[in-house]
Design a protein around this motif. Structure first.
Motif, PDB file in Angstrom:
ATOM      1  N   THR A  46       0.810  -1.214   0.000  1.00 27.62           N
ATOM      2  CA  THR A  46       0.000   0.000   0.000  1.00 27.62           C
ATOM      3  C   THR A  46       0.847   1.268   0.000  1.00 27.62           C
ATOM      4  OG1 THR A  46      -0.104   0.149   2.411  1.00 27.62           O
ATOM      5  CG2 THR A  46      -1.764  -1.233   1.308  1.00 27.62           C
ATOM      6  N   LEU A  47       0.178   2.365  -0.319  1.00 27.02           N
ATOM      7  CA  LEU A  47       0.840   3.668  -0.263  1.00 27.02           C
ATOM      8  C   LEU A  47       1.291   3.977   1.161  1.00 27.02           C
ATOM      9  CD1 LEU A  47      -1.582   5.726  -2.539  1.00 27.02           C
ATOM     10  CD2 LEU A  47       0.461   4.455  -3.204  1.00 27.02           C
ATOM     11  N   ARG A  48       0.496   3.595   2.144  1.00 29.45           N
ATOM     12  CA  ARG A  48       0.879   3.788   3.547  1.00 29.45           C
ATOM     13  C   ARG A  48       2.194   3.069   3.847  1.00 29.45           C
ATOM     14  NH1 ARG A  48      -2.301   5.021   7.916  1.00 29.45           N
ATOM     15  NH2 ARG A  48      -4.202   4.505   6.747  1.00 29.45           N
ATOM     16  N   GLN A  49       2.327   1.854   3.342  1.00 31.46           N
ATOM     17  CA  GLN A  49       3.550   1.091   3.584  1.00 31.46           C
ATOM     18  C   GLN A  49       4.755   1.736   2.906  1.00 31.46           C
ATOM     19  OE1 GLN A  49       1.987  -2.689   2.178  1.00 31.46           O
ATOM     20  NE2 GLN A  49       1.935  -3.504   4.262  1.00 31.46           N
ATOM     21  N   LEU A  50       4.547   2.290   1.726  1.00 31.78           N
ATOM     22  CA  LEU A  50       5.649   2.994   1.069  1.00 31.78           C
ATOM     23  C   LEU A  50       6.051   4.228   1.859  1.00 31.78           C
ATOM     24  CD1 LEU A  50       4.525   2.820  -2.676  1.00 31.78           C
ATOM     25  CD2 LEU A  50       6.293   1.456  -1.579  1.00 31.78           C
TER      26      LEU A  50
ATOM     27  N   ALA B  27       9.371  -9.138   4.313  1.00 32.04           N
ATOM     28  CA  ALA B  27       8.003  -9.228   4.812  1.00 32.04           C
ATOM     29  C   ALA B  27       7.491  -7.833   5.118  1.00 32.04           C
ATOM     30  CB  ALA B  27       7.958 -10.084   6.065  1.00 32.04           C
ATOM     31  N   PRO B  28       6.221  -7.558   4.843  1.00 29.10           N
ATOM     32  CA  PRO B  28       5.687  -6.221   5.144  1.00 29.10           C
ATOM     33  C   PRO B  28       5.698  -5.958   6.644  1.00 29.10           C
ATOM     34  CG  PRO B  28       3.915  -7.740   4.597  1.00 29.10           C
ATOM     35  CD  PRO B  28       5.188  -8.459   4.310  1.00 29.10           C
ATOM     36  N   GLY B  29       5.931  -4.711   7.000  1.00 22.88           N
ATOM     37  CA  GLY B  29       5.937  -4.330   8.406  1.00 22.88           C
ATOM     38  C   GLY B  29       7.310  -4.016   8.935  1.00 22.88           C
TER      39      GLY B  29
END
Length: 333
Positions: free
Chosen positions: A105-109, A144-146
């Motif tokens: 997601t854009l938030r993750q970027l 991994a995301p996060g």
């Protein structure tokens, strides 16, 4: 407003520790401020003095002051949501490939939790058109995301999203007074004697990947005067930088001590150890930084060209940033 001890630290950095030049400024919630400049805009190929209108290469301050802010403005307009997958705005991403990047997601970027690598030598890939195409098609090896991995690549993709949503290149976006993508070389602080470009850099972005993309990208390319960056700091301190909801999102810690635009105060951070829990800031590789301490009603900006004439100098810029923050806040009481 600027303590003598803080001035002494900056003087020592220029006179004894190899720092070329510095511009320092402080502002409070009442709009009161003070600035202090010292050193040189350049030492090579000939000495050039600083002045109050000197343009500084802000490097990664581009991320919060331009890219993250513009993404949040698009969110304010309802044209995208922070939890949209990247593929919703870049349908040609990883064309005919299966990759988890499409779902990030854009938030993750924005918070550097998308799992992308920190950096890649895009400037060795070819011309700007080739780089732009390959950036979207490269089979990036994702974590991994996060997990927080500070990533220029994520902000390069965010810059591409902005261009798609607005329909214009980043260079055509409007900027506040005191910020620019095209500084006057004659009034710009020099950065590195670049071995790849074969010259001392002035008035062109120090970042190789941003330069290869035409001088402007989502992660670097912005220049600012001290007054211009202090205006941004004042807007953040007085909560007038974005709408109240968007500014709260921009500055509220979300993952690993990062907000959507900034780094929150935490052990070892660049603003020093005397900041309160609500403090936030960001730095740039060339030696720039901006910090906001809401609890004490204070914000400060330190702009340097610590990479001139080489990034391999002996000055510990992070230690200087912390010392400046600590002496400033201690004197604030």
């Amino acid at each position: 407003m600027i303590p003598q001890r803080t001035r002494d630290l900056l003087d020592q950095a220029v006179e004894k520790q190899g720092l070329c030049g510095a511009a320092f400024g402080v502002v409070d919630t009442d709009g009161q401020g003070e600035t202090y400049g010292l050193g040189w805009a350049a030492r090579e190929p000939e000495p050039l003095p600083l002045d109050g209108e000197t343009w500084w290469d802000l490097a990664s301050l581009t991320k919060p002051l331009f890219t993250a802010r513009e993404i949040l403005r698009v969110v304010e307009e309802g044209l995208l949501d922070l939890d949209d997958p990247l593929s919703a705005h870049l349908p040609d991403l990883a064309w005919m490939q299966e990759t988890l990047l499409k779902a990030r997601t854009l938030r993750q970027l924005l918070t550097h939790t998308a799992g992308l690598p920190a950096w890649a030598p895009l400037y060795t890939w070819g011309d700007a058109t080739t780089i732009r195409a390959r950036l979207l098609q490269e089979p990036w090896r994702l974590r991994a995301p996060g997990e927080v991995v500070y990533s220029d690549l994520g902000y390069l993709l965010l810059g591409t999203v902005l261009e798609r949503v607005r329909g214009v290149p980043l260079r055509a976006f409007g900027l506040d007074e005191g910020l620019t993508f095209t500084p006057d070389r004659a009034h710009s602080a020099a950065t590195e004697r670049c071995p790849w470009r074969g010259r001392v850099l002035r008035g062109e972005t120090h970042d190789e990947n941003a330069w290869a993309l035409g001088g402007v990208a989502g992660h670097a390319g912005l220049f600012g005067t001290l007054a211009g960056v202090l205006t941004q700091a004042k807007g953040l301190l007085r909560e007038r930088w974005l709408s109240p909801a968007a500014q709260a999102a921009a500055t509220r810690p979300q993952a690993g001590g990062r907000s959507l635009a900034f780094v929150a105060a935490q052990p070892g951070w660049s603003g020093g150890s005397l900041c309160g829990e609500r403090a936030f800031g960001h730095t740039g590789f060339t030696g720039t930084g901006l910090w906001v301490e809401p609890e004490l009603g204070l914000a400060w900006v330190l702009l340097t060209n610590r990479v001139h004439p080489s990034r391999h100098g002996t000055l510990d810029i992070q230690a200087l940033r912390r010392a400046v923050g600590n002496t400033l806040l201690a004197a604030r009481g």
